[in-house]
Design a protein around this motif. Structure first.
Motif, PDB file in Angstrom:
ATOM      1  N   ILE A   6       0.742  -1.095  -0.087  1.00  0.00           N
ATOM      2  CA  ILE A   6      -0.086   0.011  -0.046  1.00  0.00           C
ATOM      3  C   ILE A   6       0.940   1.341   0.026  1.00  0.00           C
ATOM      4  O   ILE A   6       1.764   1.372   0.982  1.00  0.00           O
ATOM      5  CB  ILE A   6      -0.945  -0.042   1.374  1.00  0.00           C
ATOM      6  N   THR A  12      -6.415   6.638   4.112  1.00  0.00           N
ATOM      7  CA  THR A  12      -6.922   5.667   3.319  1.00  0.00           C
ATOM      8  C   THR A  12      -5.990   4.527   3.121  1.00  0.00           C
ATOM      9  O   THR A  12      -6.507   3.465   3.323  1.00  0.00           O
ATOM     10  CB  THR A  12      -7.155   6.299   1.702  1.00  0.00           C
ATOM     11  N   GLY A  13      -4.761   4.726   3.221  1.00  0.00           N
ATOM     12  CA  GLY A  13      -3.850   3.611   3.052  1.00  0.00           C
ATOM     13  C   GLY A  13      -3.764   2.879   4.391  1.00  0.00           C
ATOM     14  O   GLY A  13      -4.001   1.573   4.528  1.00  0.00           O
ATOM     15  N   SER A  14      -3.818   3.554   5.489  1.00  0.00           N
ATOM     16  CA  SER A  14      -3.632   2.967   6.964  1.00  0.00           C
ATOM     17  C   SER A  14      -5.025   1.915   7.261  1.00  0.00           C
ATOM     18  O   SER A  14      -4.815   0.799   7.523  1.00  0.00           O
ATOM     19  CB  SER A  14      -3.431   3.806   8.027  1.00  0.00           C
ATOM     20  N   CYS A  16      -6.990   0.820   5.005  1.00  0.00           N
ATOM     21  CA  CYS A  16      -7.208  -0.256   3.875  1.00  0.00           C
ATOM     22  C   CYS A  16      -6.203  -1.292   4.449  1.00  0.00           C
ATOM     23  O   CYS A  16      -6.636  -2.486   4.417  1.00  0.00           O
ATOM     24  CB  CYS A  16      -6.588   0.272   2.594  1.00  0.00           C
ATOM     25  N   VAL A  32       3.456  -1.069   4.040  1.00  0.00           N
ATOM     26  CA  VAL A  32       2.996   0.556   3.730  1.00  0.00           C
ATOM     27  C   VAL A  32       4.196   1.162   3.621  1.00  0.00           C
ATOM     28  O   VAL A  32       5.110   1.291   4.236  1.00  0.00           O
ATOM     29  CB  VAL A  32       2.060   0.813   4.723  1.00  0.00           C
ATOM     30  N   ASP A  34       5.548   5.345   2.573  1.00  0.00           N
ATOM     31  CA  ASP A  34       5.455   6.603   2.343  1.00  0.00           C
ATOM     32  C   ASP A  34       6.752   7.538   2.103  1.00  0.00           C
ATOM     33  O   ASP A  34       7.615   7.162   2.713  1.00  0.00           O
ATOM     34  CB  ASP A  34       4.709   7.096   3.691  1.00  0.00           C
ATOM     35  N   THR A 160      -2.517   5.007  -3.084  1.00  0.00           N
ATOM     36  CA  THR A 160      -3.367   5.933  -2.467  1.00  0.00           C
ATOM     37  C   THR A 160      -2.841   7.398  -2.395  1.00  0.00           C
ATOM     38  O   THR A 160      -3.734   8.478  -1.804  1.00  0.00           O
ATOM     39  CB  THR A 160      -3.523   5.540  -0.851  1.00  0.00           C
TER      40      THR A 160
END
Length: 342
Positions: A6, A12-14, A16, A32, A34, A160
């Motif tokens: 992700i 949204t990402g967290s 999801c 994830v 970032d 995202t």
């Protein structure tokens, strides 16, 4: 076990990642990534470099639940309230337009605590300062390249980030987009603005009565918040913080300028609005190139599937609207598509 990436450690990402873990348990390994140095995205909470006692929300300021979303998203509100992540916003916000059925919530530990809650629930491996630059299809997998550190392989990818950043990705993403999908992403529009956080010494007490105020008589500043007061965090021995958001026209006018050049203009206007404001001990300025969605993908589909197998999805507020409920809708939509593909 499927490896799922992700991209984006915002709301949204967290969420999801959290929902994917709850649905598929140990059938997925979730990462994830970032590009920032911290999680939160546009729900970011910042601290000055010289203090751990100060904090301020530079992005989203509070969460508003409409009556319809309060019902459809009730489990998320209940979870965050019971965990103490959310509390009712009961302090004075001047100029806040209230509609029947609306409930406003603040975050005692800052807005990023919402994102951190869902990330912790997800059991995902979080990697910060990983800037994705390209995606390449390799049979039944995706090779994901980043700015520094090479590439890795994943069975599914969820993007995202804002739509303009998706369109900038190198590799096979452009080929996966249909003509209509590409046009829809190109038509997504965001507002832009600057935000400034000011941190004050422990002995400073603000003389005004409000915790936040929408400004109507300035072309530069749209919103001011006594951030620590808004979060009921005015504690003896801990200095207060003040957050300023500029107007969208001002943000657009100065978008391509360095924030160091824009900050003095904002502070000069702030001192006109709040004469006698004490001298801060630290200041942080943030440029939000992608602040809030003005025009989203038509009909708010929640997500966009670029390829079903191997799954490549786009999600986030580009596909709904820029608030807590919009990001929840997008995460639920992406989850449904991911489950079907995986």
């Amino acid at each position: 076990m499927s490896r799922v990436l992700i991209v984006g450690a915002g709301l949204t990402g967290s969420l999801c990642a959290c929902l994917l873990r709850r649905e598929l348990q140990n059938k997925v390994q979730i990462e994830v990534w970032d590009k920032a140095r911290g999680s939160g995205g546009r729900m970011s909470t910042t601290r000055p470099p010289d203090s751990s006692s100060h904090s301020a929300d530079l992005g989203a300021q509070y969460i508003t639940s409409t009556s319809s979303y309060a019902q459809s998203h009730q489990r998320f509100y209940s979870e965050l309230l019971s965990a103490g992540v959310l509390q009712p916003l009961d302090s004075l916000v001047e100029g806040l337009k209230h509609r029947d059925g609306d409930e406003n919530y603040m975050t005692p530990q800052g807005m990023s605590s919402v994102v951190k809650h869902f990330l912790s629930q997800s059991g995902a491996d979080l990697f910060l300062e990983r800037h994705v630059t390209g995606l390449y299809r390799r049979g039944a997998s995706w090779e994901v390249q980043r700015k520094v550190g090479g590439s890795e392989m994943f069975d599914a990818v969820v993007l995202t980030m804002p739509a303009p950043q998706i369109l900038q990705l190198q590799g096979d993403v452009g080929q996966m987009l249909s003509v209509s999908q590409k046009q829809q992403l190109e038509d997504v529009e965001f507002s832009s603005r600057f935000a400034v956080a000011l941190f004050f010494p422990p002995d400073v007490v603000f003389s005004f009565p409000w915790s936040a105020r929408y400004v109507s008589d300035s072309s530069i500043i749209r919103y001011i918040a006594a951030d620590s007061r808004k979060r009921n965090a005015d504690v003896l021995g801990r200095g207060p913080s003040l957050v300023v958001h500029t107007s969208v026209p001002f943000g657009l006018k100065h978008l391509e300028e360095d924030k160091e050049a824009v900050q003095p203009i904002i502070l000069q206007e702030l001192h006109k609005l709040l004469p006698g404001l004490p001298e801060p001990i630290s200041i942080k300025c943030q440029k939000w190139r992608y602040s809030q969605v003005l025009t989203s993908v038509p009909d708010s589909p929640g997500h966009m599937t670029l390829l079903q197998r191997p799954p490549l999805l786009c999600a986030g507020d580009s596909f709904v609207h820029s608030n807590f409920s919009g990001c929840v809708e997008s995460a639920l939509s992406a989850l449904s598509a991911l489950k079907a593909s995986l």
